[in-house]
Design a protein around this motif. Sequence first.
Motif, PDB file in Angstrom:
ATOM      1  N   UNK A 113       6.062   3.326  -6.091  1.00  0.00           N
ATOM      2  CA  UNK A 113       5.098   3.258  -6.170  1.00  0.00           C
ATOM      3  C   UNK A 113       4.062   2.185  -6.395  1.00  0.00           C
ATOM      4  N   UNK A 114       4.182   1.146  -5.839  1.00  0.00           N
ATOM      5  CA  UNK A 114       3.762   0.148  -6.169  1.00  0.00           C
ATOM      6  C   UNK A 114       2.898   0.210  -5.262  1.00  0.00           C
ATOM      7  N   UNK A 115       2.708   0.839  -4.153  1.00  0.00           N
ATOM      8  CA  UNK A 115       1.515   0.575  -3.300  1.00  0.00           C
ATOM      9  C   UNK A 115       0.118   0.657  -4.078  1.00  0.00           C
ATOM     10  N   UNK A 116       0.303   1.819  -5.772  1.00  0.00           N
ATOM     11  CA  UNK A 116      -0.993   2.055  -6.269  1.00  0.00           C
ATOM     12  C   UNK A 116      -1.018   0.980  -7.154  1.00  0.00           C
ATOM     13  N   UNK A 117       0.375  -0.351  -7.305  1.00  0.00           N
ATOM     14  CA  UNK A 117      -0.314  -0.779  -8.184  1.00  0.00           C
ATOM     15  C   UNK A 117      -0.356  -2.276  -8.313  1.00  0.00           C
ATOM     16  N   UNK A 118      -0.014  -2.541  -6.904  1.00  0.00           N
ATOM     17  CA  UNK A 118      -0.452  -3.686  -6.137  1.00  0.00           C
ATOM     18  C   UNK A 118      -1.134  -4.238  -5.173  1.00  0.00           C
ATOM     19  N   UNK A 119      -1.978  -5.166  -5.127  1.00  0.00           N
ATOM     20  CA  UNK A 119      -3.034  -5.304  -4.047  1.00  0.00           C
ATOM     21  C   UNK A 119      -2.510  -5.005  -2.576  1.00  0.00           C
ATOM     22  N   UNK A 120      -2.408  -5.162  -1.812  1.00  0.00           N
ATOM     23  CA  UNK A 120      -1.380  -4.468  -0.328  1.00  0.00           C
ATOM     24  C   UNK A 120      -2.181  -4.808   0.636  1.00  0.00           C
ATOM     25  N   UNK A 121      -1.676  -5.555   1.878  1.00  0.00           N
ATOM     26  CA  UNK A 121      -2.927  -5.570   3.034  1.00  0.00           C
ATOM     27  C   UNK A 121      -1.781  -4.504   4.068  1.00  0.00           C
ATOM     28  N   UNK A 122      -1.919  -4.537   4.801  1.00  0.00           N
ATOM     29  CA  UNK A 122      -1.450  -3.887   5.786  1.00  0.00           C
ATOM     30  C   UNK A 122      -1.116  -5.702   7.299  1.00  0.00           C
ATOM     31  N   UNK A 123      -0.206  -5.811   8.352  1.00  0.00           N
ATOM     32  CA  UNK A 123      -0.744  -6.318   8.786  1.00  0.00           C
ATOM     33  C   UNK A 123      -2.129  -6.974   9.524  1.00  0.00           C
ATOM     34  N   UNK A 124      -2.962  -6.029   9.790  1.00  0.00           N
ATOM     35  CA  UNK A 124      -4.182  -6.400  10.270  1.00  0.00           C
ATOM     36  C   UNK A 124      -4.784  -6.918   9.362  1.00  0.00           C
ATOM     37  N   UNK A 125      -4.320  -6.375   7.926  1.00  0.00           N
ATOM     38  CA  UNK A 125      -5.619  -7.108   7.338  1.00  0.00           C
ATOM     39  C   UNK A 125      -6.018  -5.499   6.181  1.00  0.00           C
ATOM     40  N   UNK A 126      -5.737  -4.682   6.702  1.00  0.00           N
ATOM     41  CA  UNK A 126      -6.229  -4.064   5.952  1.00  0.00           C
ATOM     42  C   UNK A 126      -5.682  -2.967   5.074  1.00  0.00           C
ATOM     43  N   UNK A 127      -6.799  -2.229   3.436  1.00  0.00           N
ATOM     44  CA  UNK A 127      -5.830  -2.171   2.404  1.00  0.00           C
ATOM     45  C   UNK A 127      -5.213  -0.836   2.500  1.00  0.00           C
ATOM     46  N   UNK A 128      -4.347  -1.266   1.334  1.00  0.00           N
ATOM     47  CA  UNK A 128      -3.794   0.518   1.571  1.00  0.00           C
ATOM     48  C   UNK A 128      -3.348   0.488  -0.169  1.00  0.00           C
ATOM     49  N   UNK A 129      -3.104   1.987  -0.165  1.00  0.00           N
ATOM     50  CA  UNK A 129      -3.008   2.448  -1.721  1.00  0.00           C
ATOM     51  C   UNK A 129      -4.279   2.203  -2.364  1.00  0.00           C
ATOM     52  N   UNK A 130      -4.325   2.508  -3.640  1.00  0.00           N
ATOM     53  CA  UNK A 130      -4.805   2.096  -4.969  1.00  0.00           C
ATOM     54  C   UNK A 130      -4.663   0.866  -5.752  1.00  0.00           C
ATOM     55  N   UNK A 131      -3.971   0.176  -5.054  1.00  0.00           N
ATOM     56  CA  UNK A 131      -3.704  -1.284  -5.526  1.00  0.00           C
ATOM     57  C   UNK A 131      -4.961  -1.746  -6.712  1.00  0.00           C
ATOM     58  N   UNK A 132      -4.816  -2.416  -7.639  1.00  0.00           N
ATOM     59  CA  UNK A 132      -5.424  -3.136  -8.771  1.00  0.00           C
ATOM     60  C   UNK A 132      -6.074  -4.013  -8.190  1.00  0.00           C
ATOM     61  N   UNK A 133      -7.538  -3.296  -8.146  1.00  0.00           N
ATOM     62  CA  UNK A 133      -8.480  -4.524  -7.721  1.00  0.00           C
ATOM     63  C   UNK A 133      -8.502  -5.788  -8.809  1.00  0.00           C
TER      64      UNK A 133
END
Length: 115
Positions: free
Chosen positions: A95-115
């Motif tokens: 569930x951390x995908x919705x808590x953290x601001x996470x970027x994939x290898x190409x820089x695209x943001x994933x999940x709903x992470x905090x702003x």
Amino acid sequence: MKIQAQWENEEKRNYIINITGEIDTTTSDELATYMEAAIIQNPKILSLDFSDVSYVTSAGLRVLLSAQKKIHENGNKMQLYHVNHSILSVFTMTGFIDILDIRKEGGERVGNGNE
């Protein structure tokens, strides 16, 4: 685990921590120490480069969550970049995908992470 940290530019807005290896029970304290030292310097953005992270355990997740809480208290943010598929799976399952601001290898943001 190996850690390197540096300011991105002279304005000291973005502090980058490059992590190599596994973030587990034996290495999470070292990462926490680096992150606490960075947060004290009050960067606007604390960037964690996960390009060379191969594994994250619950101990590592606790360090990340604690650091995010502290940096948000200062009105700043933390971002994880270059997160590979296997690490992204861990963040998704926990569930951390919705808590953290996470970027994939190409820089695209994933999940709903905090702003």
